[in-house]
Write a protein that holds these residues in place. Structure first.
Motif, short mmCIF file in Angstrom:
data_model
loop_
_atom_site.label_atom_id
_atom_site.label_comp_id
_atom_site.label_asym_id
_atom_site.label_seq_id
_atom_site.Cartn_x
_atom_site.Cartn_y
_atom_site.Cartn_z
N PRO A 96 0.84 -1.21 0.00
CA PRO A 96 0.00 0.00 0.00
C PRO A 96 0.87 1.26 0.00
N PHE A 121 -6.27 -2.79 0.39
CA PHE A 121 -5.10 -3.67 0.54
C PHE A 121 -5.27 -4.65 1.69
N LEU A 147 -6.19 2.28 2.81
CA LEU A 147 -5.61 0.99 3.18
C LEU A 147 -6.60 -0.16 3.08
N THR A 163 -0.06 4.30 5.08
CA THR A 163 0.45 3.23 5.95
C THR A 163 1.07 3.82 7.20
#
Length: 193
Positions: free
Chosen positions: A38, A107, A104, A43
């Motif tokens: 990601p 992912f 996120l 992150t």
């Protein structure tokens, strides 16, 4: 455009031809295989600067990190500045956390365990009225209690889908912790007075 890796053929085939209704976990797996990782900034924010990668209780790791940040500010700031700074952190990281979580989720799936910015924001809420190490510790314990058990409507918020709702159940757990900590503080003051 990226060249297709031979190891991606089976997952791509599975994703497009076998599943008619792929859920978010399958989509996340597909994106991890194709894109590998990601984006960095979501992150960094979502995992609470890496605390979410802690293997044993990432939510607790995020809450402890946020409590440590608060305690460092407590040592440096006046009480009023501490309250205002904590309130600002709550607002800013709620917005940033919602943004990061939305980026996120493709992912890592719905309400990913690595995303702990929600725990950071949640624990800062009762810390608004903490003023020493024991009320700080009590705020952390109360928040984790409400966050883990999810009583009185918190579970309903947790069951909803979307990036904001990932944050919302921890905001509610933080609000419950704030009320209980406030009652403890009032009781303490009434005994002292």
């Amino acid at each position: 455009m990226r060249k297709c890796d031979a190891s991606l053929i089976l997952p791509v085939f599975f994703y497009f031809f076998i599943t008619k209704k792929a859920d978010c976990r399958i989509k996340g797996l597909f994106l991890q295989l194709v894109m590998r990782r990601p984006p960095f900034l979501p992150t960094l924010i979502g995992t609470g600067f890496g605390a979410g990668f802690w293997p044993w209780g990432p939510g607790t790791a995020g809450a402890v990190l946020a409590t440590g940040v608060w305690y460092a500010m407590h040592a440096c700031l006046t009480p009023m500045t501490l309250v205002l700074t904590t309130a600002l952190l709550i607002v800013v990281f709620t917005l940033l956390g919602t943004w990061a979580t939305a980026r996120l989720m493709p992912f890592w799936g719905e309400d990913p365990k690595r995303v702990v910015v929600d725990e950071m924001v949640g624990v800062w809420i009762p810390l608004l009225i903490a003023d020493d190490w024991w009320t700080m510790l009590l705020a952390l314990l109360l928040f984790r209690f409400f966050d883990i058990l999810k009583p009185w409507g918190i579970r309903r918020l947790d069951e909803r889908h979307g990036a904001f709702w990932v944050m919302a159940d921890d905001l509610a757990a933080g609000a419950y912790s704030l009320v209980v900590l406030g009652l403890v503080r009032v009781f303490q003051l009434s005994l002292a007075g």
